[in-house]
Structures are given as C-alpha cells and as structure tokens.
Write a protein that holds these residues in place. Sequence first.
Motif, PDB file in Angstrom:
ATOM      1  N   PHE A  24       0.808  -1.219   0.000  1.00 41.63           N
ATOM      2  CA  PHE A  24       0.000   0.000   0.000  1.00 41.63           C
ATOM      3  C   PHE A  24       0.846   1.277   0.000  1.00 41.63           C
ATOM      4  CE2 PHE A  24      -2.489  -3.340   2.162  1.00 41.63           C
ATOM      5  CZ  PHE A  24      -3.486  -3.474   1.218  1.00 41.63           C
ATOM      6  N   GLU A  25       2.014   1.215   0.607  1.00 41.68           N
ATOM      7  CA  GLU A  25       2.826   2.432   0.693  1.00 41.68           C
ATOM      8  C   GLU A  25       3.387   2.859  -0.663  1.00 41.68           C
ATOM      9  OE1 GLU A  25       5.579   1.725   3.894  1.00 41.68           O
ATOM     10  OE2 GLU A  25       4.043   2.070   5.424  1.00 41.68           O
ATOM     11  N   THR A  26       3.280   1.998  -1.690  1.00 41.61           N
ATOM     12  CA  THR A  26       3.708   2.389  -3.043  1.00 41.61           C
ATOM     13  C   THR A  26       2.572   3.029  -3.843  1.00 41.61           C
ATOM     14  OG1 THR A  26       3.161   0.256  -4.109  1.00 41.61           O
ATOM     15  CG2 THR A  26       5.354   0.458  -3.099  1.00 41.61           C
ATOM     16  N   PHE A  27       1.348   3.039  -3.314  1.00 42.66           N
ATOM     17  CA  PHE A  27       0.208   3.575  -4.061  1.00 42.66           C
ATOM     18  C   PHE A  27       0.419   5.007  -4.571  1.00 42.66           C
ATOM     19  CE2 PHE A  27      -3.640   0.762  -2.683  1.00 42.66           C
ATOM     20  CZ  PHE A  27      -2.949  -0.369  -3.071  1.00 42.66           C
ATOM     21  N   PRO A  28       1.076   5.897  -3.796  1.00 42.50           N
ATOM     22  CA  PRO A  28       1.277   7.253  -4.314  1.00 42.50           C
ATOM     23  C   PRO A  28       2.076   7.301  -5.622  1.00 42.50           C
ATOM     24  CG  PRO A  28       1.615   7.211  -1.939  1.00 42.50           C
ATOM     25  CD  PRO A  28       1.502   5.777  -2.383  1.00 42.50           C
ATOM     26  N   GLN A  29       2.791   6.238  -5.946  1.00 39.44           N
ATOM     27  CA  GLN A  29       3.573   6.229  -7.183  1.00 39.44           C
ATOM     28  C   GLN A  29       2.691   6.068  -8.426  1.00 39.44           C
ATOM     29  OE1 GLN A  29       7.346   3.978  -7.069  1.00 39.44           O
ATOM     30  NE2 GLN A  29       6.938   3.604  -4.899  1.00 39.44           N
ATOM     31  N   PHE A  30       1.452   5.604  -8.245  1.00 34.76           N
ATOM     32  CA  PHE A  30       0.577   5.469  -9.414  1.00 34.76           C
ATOM     33  C   PHE A  30      -0.853   5.949  -9.166  1.00 34.76           C
ATOM     34  CE2 PHE A  30       0.962   1.317  -7.290  1.00 34.76           C
ATOM     35  CZ  PHE A  30      -0.355   1.047  -6.963  1.00 34.76           C
ATOM     36  N   MET A  31      -1.187   6.345  -7.943  1.00 32.35           N
ATOM     37  CA  MET A  31      -2.541   6.835  -7.673  1.00 32.35           C
ATOM     38  C   MET A  31      -2.546   8.354  -7.573  1.00 32.35           C
ATOM     39  SD  MET A  31      -4.505   4.271  -5.077  1.00 32.35           S
ATOM     40  CE  MET A  31      -5.063   2.666  -5.653  1.00 32.35           C
ATOM     41  N   GLU A  32      -3.272   8.978  -8.471  1.00 29.33           N
ATOM     42  CA  GLU A  32      -3.362  10.434  -8.513  1.00 29.33           C
ATOM     43  C   GLU A  32      -4.050  10.957  -7.251  1.00 29.33           C
ATOM     44  OE1 GLU A  32      -5.380  13.904 -11.315  1.00 29.33           O
ATOM     45  OE2 GLU A  32      -5.538  11.802 -11.884  1.00 29.33           O
ATOM     46  N   GLY A  33      -3.454  11.973  -6.644  1.00 29.24           N
ATOM     47  CA  GLY A  33      -4.062  12.603  -5.486  1.00 29.24           C
ATOM     48  C   GLY A  33      -3.733  11.952  -4.158  1.00 29.24           C
ATOM     49  N   VAL A  34      -3.065  10.792  -4.183  1.00 25.48           N
ATOM     50  CA  VAL A  34      -2.672  10.135  -2.938  1.00 25.48           C
ATOM     51  C   VAL A  34      -1.268  10.606  -2.588  1.00 25.48           C
ATOM     52  CG1 VAL A  34      -2.233   7.947  -1.756  1.00 25.48           C
ATOM     53  CG2 VAL A  34      -4.110   8.124  -3.398  1.00 25.48           C
ATOM     54  N   HIS A  46      -3.165   4.411   7.083  1.00 23.47           N
ATOM     55  CA  HIS A  46      -3.551   5.813   7.248  1.00 23.47           C
ATOM     56  C   HIS A  46      -3.225   6.535   5.941  1.00 23.47           C
ATOM     57  CE1 HIS A  46      -4.445   9.566   9.269  1.00 23.47           C
ATOM     58  NE2 HIS A  46      -3.359  10.080   8.712  1.00 23.47           N
ATOM     59  N   TRP A  47      -4.230   7.172   5.338  1.00 23.14           N
ATOM     60  CA  TRP A  47      -4.108   7.813   4.028  1.00 23.14           C
ATOM     61  C   TRP A  47      -4.085   9.332   4.165  1.00 23.14           C
ATOM     62  CZ3 TRP A  47      -5.557   5.269  -0.956  1.00 23.14           C
ATOM     63  CH2 TRP A  47      -5.628   3.870  -0.832  1.00 23.14           C
ATOM     64  N   ARG A  48      -3.256   9.975   3.314  1.00 19.80           N
ATOM     65  CA  ARG A  48      -3.293  11.429   3.141  1.00 19.80           C
ATOM     66  C   ARG A  48      -3.501  11.684   1.648  1.00 19.80           C
ATOM     67  NH1 ARG A  48       0.760  10.969   7.109  1.00 19.80           N
ATOM     68  NH2 ARG A  48       0.309  12.185   8.998  1.00 19.80           N
ATOM     69  N   THR A  49      -4.556  12.433   1.323  1.00 21.38           N
ATOM     70  CA  THR A  49      -4.860  12.707  -0.077  1.00 21.38           C
ATOM     71  C   THR A  49      -4.971  14.213  -0.316  1.00 21.38           C
ATOM     72  OG1 THR A  49      -7.263  12.580   0.250  1.00 21.38           O
ATOM     73  CG2 THR A  49      -6.115  10.522  -0.284  1.00 21.38           C
ATOM     74  N   ASN A  50      -4.764  14.601  -1.565  1.00 22.55           N
ATOM     75  CA  ASN A  50      -4.929  15.989  -1.980  1.00 22.55           C
ATOM     76  C   ASN A  50      -5.505  15.958  -3.391  1.00 22.55           C
ATOM     77  OD1 ASN A  50      -4.807  18.659  -2.721  1.00 22.55           O
ATOM     78  ND2 ASN A  50      -2.691  18.971  -2.079  1.00 22.55           N
ATOM     79  N   ILE A  51      -6.816  16.102  -3.479  1.00 17.52           N
ATOM     80  CA  ILE A  51      -7.509  15.997  -4.769  1.00 17.52           C
ATOM     81  C   ILE A  51      -8.188  17.328  -5.066  1.00 17.52           C
ATOM     82  CG2 ILE A  51      -9.314  14.786  -6.052  1.00 17.52           C
ATOM     83  CD1 ILE A  51      -8.708  12.343  -4.250  1.00 17.52           C
ATOM     84  N   ALA A  52      -7.767  17.936  -6.152  1.00 13.94           N
ATOM     85  CA  ALA A  52      -8.303  19.245  -6.566  1.00 13.94           C
ATOM     86  C   ALA A  52      -8.183  20.271  -5.445  1.00 13.94           C
ATOM     87  CB  ALA A  52      -9.746  19.113  -7.036  1.00 13.94           C
TER      88      ALA A  52
END
Length: 201
Positions: A24-34, A46-52
Amino acid sequence: MSTIERSIDVHVPVRTAYDQWTQFETFPQFMEGVESIQQTDDLHTHWRTNIAGVKREFDAEITEQRPDERVAWKSTSGEKQAGVVTFHRLDDENTRIMLQLDFHPEGAVEKAGDALGLVSHRVKGDLERFKTFIEERGGPTGAWRGEKDAPPQKGAPAHYSPRTEEDPSAIAHGVPPTTNLTREEAQRAHDEGRPATPPVI
C-alpha cells in the motif's frame, strides 16, 4: 454513496499483480491525489490525499484478504469509502484486475467532480498507471500473503463465510467469494434439489 467499477488487464502473472497491490505504501507512485499511505499494521492504513486542492486524511481497515484473489477494505475514520479489488488469472502471464469503489462525495467540489465523472476517470488512470508500474518492473516491490476472512453474512454461522469463486463478476461486485464443496458435490446437490452449502460443523 456513489459506485465506480473499472477493470484492466495486466501482462504479469496473477501472483505478481496481487503481491504488488498489497504494498500500500507504493500507491502514491501510481494513484493520482494520494500523497502518502502509512501501513500501521497488517490490516490498517492511514491515508493522506490531496484531490483538486481538497486535503483529506482517513484510516482504512482491510476487511477481507485472500492471496491471489481479492482484497476488500473500508474506511474507519474521515472520508467514507469502501472497495474491493479482485484478481483473475487469464493465463500464466496475464491477469485481469477488477476494482469496485463505493464512496460518499463531500462538499461542492467533490460532488461536482462525481457528477462530471472525474472520479471515475481518475480511477481509470490509476489502474492504467498501476499497469505501467508493474509491467515495467516485471516483479513486485514486496508481498504480504496473509489472509483475512470476510465478516460472516447475516444469519450464517460465525465460522462459515459462503463464497462463489466460479463467478468473477459476483466477486468483483462484493459477493463474498464459494462454498468449500467440489464442483461434483455442488452438481450432485443441484441434481438432488439440495442447497450447495457445506455441512455446519
């Protein structure tokens, strides 16, 4: 709740695709906004996101995990969402990944984005970037092969979770994946007009 369903075929064995998805910790490498994902233990993140421009943090729990088959999760704080991703072997070198995401858009920006199909488009892009990520690597960055059974269905004994692995679309849509009967036993039960369920022990 809004629901998004997407699938993609990747040119790697099912085990490779599944193993990478458990990192899961690699998700920011391919998930937009994560922005980041911290795995606090085997079943919690624990997730931190920034979408729009909308920043959010939330905790999520894995509710079901079966190696090379499926991973299901739900948020436990913050943003309301739940989902399941299933892995289907096409042949020795190819896998179909099916993703269902249920979420509750909050605020004007998220509701507008959902109405315009922007979230669905983002999920499609995430899957395409995952495909590129794992195909270019050729192997996973790591793996977690532990299992977590789904909560028992209402009215079912606590030690038994009915499954239906013969129907990939049912699995992708949240039907708890088969009984422990063999195909021959299930056919015999059908012929005799009995339910195809294992005996309760």
